[in-house]
Scaffold this motif. Structure first.
Motif, PDB file in Angstrom:
ATOM      1  N   ARG A   7       0.753  -1.229   0.177  1.00 17.45           N
ATOM      2  CA  ARG A   7      -0.023  -0.141  -0.045  1.00 17.45           C
ATOM      3  C   ARG A   7       0.838   1.332  -0.137  1.00 17.45           C
ATOM      4  O   ARG A   7       0.754   2.052  -0.759  1.00 17.45           O
ATOM      5  CB  ARG A   7      -1.083   0.069   1.173  1.00 17.45           C
ATOM      6  CG  ARG A   7      -2.037   1.144   1.037  1.00 17.45           C
ATOM      7  CD  ARG A   7      -3.005   0.932   2.121  1.00 17.45           C
ATOM      8  NE  ARG A   7      -2.719   1.004   3.478  1.00 17.45           N
ATOM      9  CZ  ARG A   7      -2.478  -0.114   4.305  1.00 17.45           C
ATOM     10  NH1 ARG A   7      -2.950  -1.238   3.955  1.00 17.45           N
ATOM     11  NH2 ARG A   7      -2.006  -0.147   5.404  1.00 17.45           N
ATOM     12  N   ILE A   8       2.030   1.372   0.888  1.00 21.72           N
ATOM     13  CA  ILE A   8       2.831   2.430   1.045  1.00 21.72           C
ATOM     14  C   ILE A   8       3.481   2.581  -0.528  1.00 21.72           C
ATOM     15  O   ILE A   8       3.549   3.559  -1.099  1.00 21.72           O
ATOM     16  CB  ILE A   8       3.744   2.496   2.142  1.00 21.72           C
ATOM     17  CG1 ILE A   8       3.012   2.413   3.490  1.00 21.72           C
ATOM     18  CG2 ILE A   8       4.759   3.580   2.089  1.00 21.72           C
ATOM     19  CD1 ILE A   8       3.867   2.224   4.671  1.00 21.72           C
ATOM     20  N   THR A   9       4.060   1.510  -1.057  1.00 22.09           N
ATOM     21  CA  THR A   9       4.847   1.483  -2.284  1.00 22.09           C
ATOM     22  C   THR A   9       3.851   2.203  -3.362  1.00 22.09           C
ATOM     23  O   THR A   9       4.367   3.006  -4.033  1.00 22.09           O
ATOM     24  CB  THR A   9       5.177   0.161  -2.435  1.00 22.09           C
ATOM     25  OG1 THR A   9       6.002  -0.283  -1.732  1.00 22.09           O
ATOM     26  CG2 THR A   9       6.061   0.066  -3.942  1.00 22.09           C
ATOM     27  N   GLY A  10       2.766   1.390  -3.340  1.00 20.95           N
ATOM     28  CA  GLY A  10       1.813   1.997  -4.352  1.00 20.95           C
ATOM     29  C   GLY A  10       1.418   3.666  -4.225  1.00 20.95           C
ATOM     30  O   GLY A  10       1.271   4.349  -5.446  1.00 20.95           O
ATOM     31  N   TRP A  11       1.359   4.269  -3.009  1.00 16.36           N
ATOM     32  CA  TRP A  11       0.918   5.453  -3.051  1.00 16.36           C
ATOM     33  C   TRP A  11       2.265   6.298  -3.008  1.00 16.36           C
ATOM     34  O   TRP A  11       2.221   7.463  -3.668  1.00 16.36           O
ATOM     35  CB  TRP A  11       0.417   5.884  -1.598  1.00 16.36           C
ATOM     36  CG  TRP A  11      -1.116   5.284  -1.374  1.00 16.36           C
ATOM     37  CD1 TRP A  11      -1.896   4.421  -0.849  1.00 16.36           C
ATOM     38  CD2 TRP A  11      -2.101   6.340  -2.383  1.00 16.36           C
ATOM     39  NE1 TRP A  11      -3.140   4.641  -1.168  1.00 16.36           N
ATOM     40  CE2 TRP A  11      -3.320   5.541  -2.053  1.00 16.36           C
ATOM     41  CE3 TRP A  11      -2.107   7.213  -3.067  1.00 16.36           C
ATOM     42  CZ2 TRP A  11      -4.302   6.198  -2.689  1.00 16.36           C
ATOM     43  CZ3 TRP A  11      -3.286   7.752  -3.664  1.00 16.36           C
ATOM     44  CH2 TRP A  11      -4.342   7.204  -3.309  1.00 16.36           C
ATOM     45  N   VAL A  12       3.394   5.888  -3.030  1.00 15.01           N
ATOM     46  CA  VAL A  12       4.722   6.612  -3.078  1.00 15.01           C
ATOM     47  C   VAL A  12       4.569   6.659  -4.638  1.00 15.01           C
ATOM     48  O   VAL A  12       5.114   7.668  -5.220  1.00 15.01           O
ATOM     49  CB  VAL A  12       5.797   5.986  -2.494  1.00 15.01           C
ATOM     50  CG1 VAL A  12       7.132   6.495  -2.881  1.00 15.01           C
ATOM     51  CG2 VAL A  12       5.819   6.041  -1.047  1.00 15.01           C
ATOM     52  N   ILE A 104       3.254   3.660 -14.625  1.00 17.12           N
ATOM     53  CA  ILE A 104       1.774   3.537 -14.537  1.00 17.12           C
ATOM     54  C   ILE A 104       1.278   2.297 -14.424  1.00 17.12           C
ATOM     55  O   ILE A 104       0.375   2.073 -13.416  1.00 17.12           O
ATOM     56  CB  ILE A 104       0.929   4.257 -15.804  1.00 17.12           C
ATOM     57  CG1 ILE A 104       1.553   5.881 -15.639  1.00 17.12           C
ATOM     58  CG2 ILE A 104      -0.229   4.167 -15.640  1.00 17.12           C
ATOM     59  CD1 ILE A 104       0.979   6.527 -16.919  1.00 17.12           C
ATOM     60  N   TRP A 105       1.675   1.394 -15.085  1.00 22.03           N
ATOM     61  CA  TRP A 105       1.114  -0.005 -14.913  1.00 22.03           C
ATOM     62  C   TRP A 105       1.462  -0.792 -13.872  1.00 22.03           C
ATOM     63  O   TRP A 105       0.739  -1.409 -13.073  1.00 22.03           O
ATOM     64  CB  TRP A 105       1.503  -0.900 -16.183  1.00 22.03           C
ATOM     65  CG  TRP A 105       0.430  -0.672 -17.426  1.00 22.03           C
ATOM     66  CD1 TRP A 105       0.816   0.326 -18.377  1.00 22.03           C
ATOM     67  CD2 TRP A 105      -0.834  -0.852 -17.343  1.00 22.03           C
ATOM     68  NE1 TRP A 105      -0.066   0.027 -19.359  1.00 22.03           N
ATOM     69  CE2 TRP A 105      -1.443  -0.265 -18.748  1.00 22.03           C
ATOM     70  CE3 TRP A 105      -1.812  -1.691 -16.553  1.00 22.03           C
ATOM     71  CZ2 TRP A 105      -2.887  -0.389 -18.936  1.00 22.03           C
ATOM     72  CZ3 TRP A 105      -3.034  -1.534 -17.178  1.00 22.03           C
ATOM     73  CH2 TRP A 105      -3.764  -1.240 -18.134  1.00 22.03           C
ATOM     74  N   ILE A 106       2.702  -0.494 -13.231  1.00 17.42           N
ATOM     75  CA  ILE A 106       3.413  -1.252 -12.292  1.00 17.42           C
ATOM     76  C   ILE A 106       2.552  -0.632 -10.850  1.00 17.42           C
ATOM     77  O   ILE A 106       2.086  -1.205 -10.008  1.00 17.42           O
ATOM     78  CB  ILE A 106       4.897  -0.920 -12.122  1.00 17.42           C
ATOM     79  CG1 ILE A 106       5.619  -1.669 -13.153  1.00 17.42           C
ATOM     80  CG2 ILE A 106       5.351  -1.083 -10.581  1.00 17.42           C
ATOM     81  CD1 ILE A 106       7.127  -1.261 -13.150  1.00 17.42           C
ATOM     82  N   THR A 107       2.426   0.785 -11.019  1.00 18.81           N
ATOM     83  CA  THR A 107       1.597   1.292  -9.726  1.00 18.81           C
ATOM     84  C   THR A 107       0.223   0.759  -9.807  1.00 18.81           C
ATOM     85  O   THR A 107      -0.302   0.583  -8.601  1.00 18.81           O
ATOM     86  CB  THR A 107       1.430   2.949  -9.977  1.00 18.81           C
ATOM     87  OG1 THR A 107       3.007   3.466 -10.050  1.00 18.81           O
ATOM     88  CG2 THR A 107       0.988   3.494  -8.958  1.00 18.81           C
ATOM     89  N   ALA A 108      -0.314   0.864 -10.927  1.00 19.36           N
ATOM     90  CA  ALA A 108      -1.991   0.351 -10.954  1.00 19.36           C
ATOM     91  C   ALA A 108      -1.968  -1.000 -10.544  1.00 19.36           C
ATOM     92  O   ALA A 108      -2.818  -1.325  -9.718  1.00 19.36           O
ATOM     93  CB  ALA A 108      -2.312   0.336 -12.460  1.00 19.36           C
ATOM     94  N   VAL A 109      -1.010  -1.971 -10.691  1.00 19.55           N
ATOM     95  CA  VAL A 109      -1.227  -3.362 -10.524  1.00 19.55           C
ATOM     96  C   VAL A 109      -0.932  -3.626  -8.816  1.00 19.55           C
ATOM     97  O   VAL A 109      -1.586  -4.274  -8.366  1.00 19.55           O
ATOM     98  CB  VAL A 109      -0.080  -4.156 -11.039  1.00 19.55           C
ATOM     99  CG1 VAL A 109       0.000  -5.500 -10.578  1.00 19.55           C
ATOM    100  CG2 VAL A 109      -0.487  -4.509 -12.697  1.00 19.55           C
ATOM    101  N   ILE A 110      -0.028  -2.441  -8.329  1.00 14.20           N
ATOM    102  CA  ILE A 110       0.043  -2.592  -6.902  1.00 14.20           C
ATOM    103  C   ILE A 110      -1.015  -2.024  -6.239  1.00 14.20           C
ATOM    104  O   ILE A 110      -1.597  -2.611  -5.176  1.00 14.20           O
ATOM    105  CB  ILE A 110       1.553  -1.775  -6.630  1.00 14.20           C
ATOM    106  CG1 ILE A 110       2.719  -2.554  -7.054  1.00 14.20           C
ATOM    107  CG2 ILE A 110       1.353  -1.572  -4.954  1.00 14.20           C
ATOM    108  CD1 ILE A 110       3.996  -1.841  -6.743  1.00 14.20           C
ATOM    109  N   ARG A 111      -1.612  -0.797  -6.742  1.00 14.40           N
ATOM    110  CA  ARG A 111      -2.655  -0.050  -5.878  1.00 14.40           C
ATOM    111  C   ARG A 111      -4.225  -1.020  -6.443  1.00 14.40           C
ATOM    112  O   ARG A 111      -4.866  -0.823  -5.249  1.00 14.40           O
ATOM    113  CB  ARG A 111      -2.913   1.096  -6.472  1.00 14.40           C
ATOM    114  CG  ARG A 111      -1.677   2.023  -5.779  1.00 14.40           C
ATOM    115  CD  ARG A 111      -2.022   3.444  -6.410  1.00 14.40           C
ATOM    116  NE  ARG A 111      -3.369   3.872  -5.927  1.00 14.40           N
ATOM    117  CZ  ARG A 111      -4.083   5.058  -6.338  1.00 14.40           C
ATOM    118  NH1 ARG A 111      -3.691   5.393  -7.831  1.00 14.40           N
ATOM    119  NH2 ARG A 111      -5.135   5.484  -6.137  1.00 14.40           N
TER     120      ARG A 111
END
Length: 122
Positions: A7-12, A104-111
């Motif tokens: 969650r923290i990684t996604g928001w960062v 963008i895709w890495i962040t989306a998959v995490i979030r």
């Protein structure tokens, strides 16, 4: 990784992408002379450049809001795809746009776990 770390990684990553794309959109909405010259070099007039900046801003806002994040992901991915094509058509380096697209895709998959399930599940 634990859910909290994800969650923290996604928001960062979201904040970093948000800052980058907000700066990019601001350059299109309130351009200086150099920015207008760069846009004209690829055949984009000032009014179109302004519209592109608004589209980028709206897509970014949708991406940041958790409820509309998947839609924002699709819009930003499409936007960056267009940027990549524009760079390729004008023989300009496109690697930065491709890196942003990947982030963008890495962040989306995490979030968004539901997106991860749809993309990765067999």
């Amino acid at each position: 990784m634990s859910p909290k770390v994800l969650r923290i990684t996604g928001w960062v990553l979201t904040i970093l992408l948000g800052a980058l794309l907000l700066f990019s959109a601001f350059r299109k909405i309130a351009p200086d002379e150099a920015t207008i010259t760069e846009a004209a070099a690829v055949g984009i007039d000032a009014a179109t450049f302004f519209t592109i900046g608004i589209i980028e801003t709206v897509s970014l806002i949708l991406f940041i809001i958790p409820r509309t994040g998947v839609l924002g992901t699709l819009l930003l991915a499409s936007y960056m795809g267009g940027a990549i094509v524009t760079h390729i058509l004008h023989q300009q380096p496109f690697f930065m746009a491709a890196i942003v697209e990947a982030l963008i895709w890495i962040t989306a998959v995490i979030r968004f776990p539901e997106l991860k399930q749809r993309l990765i599940a067999a």
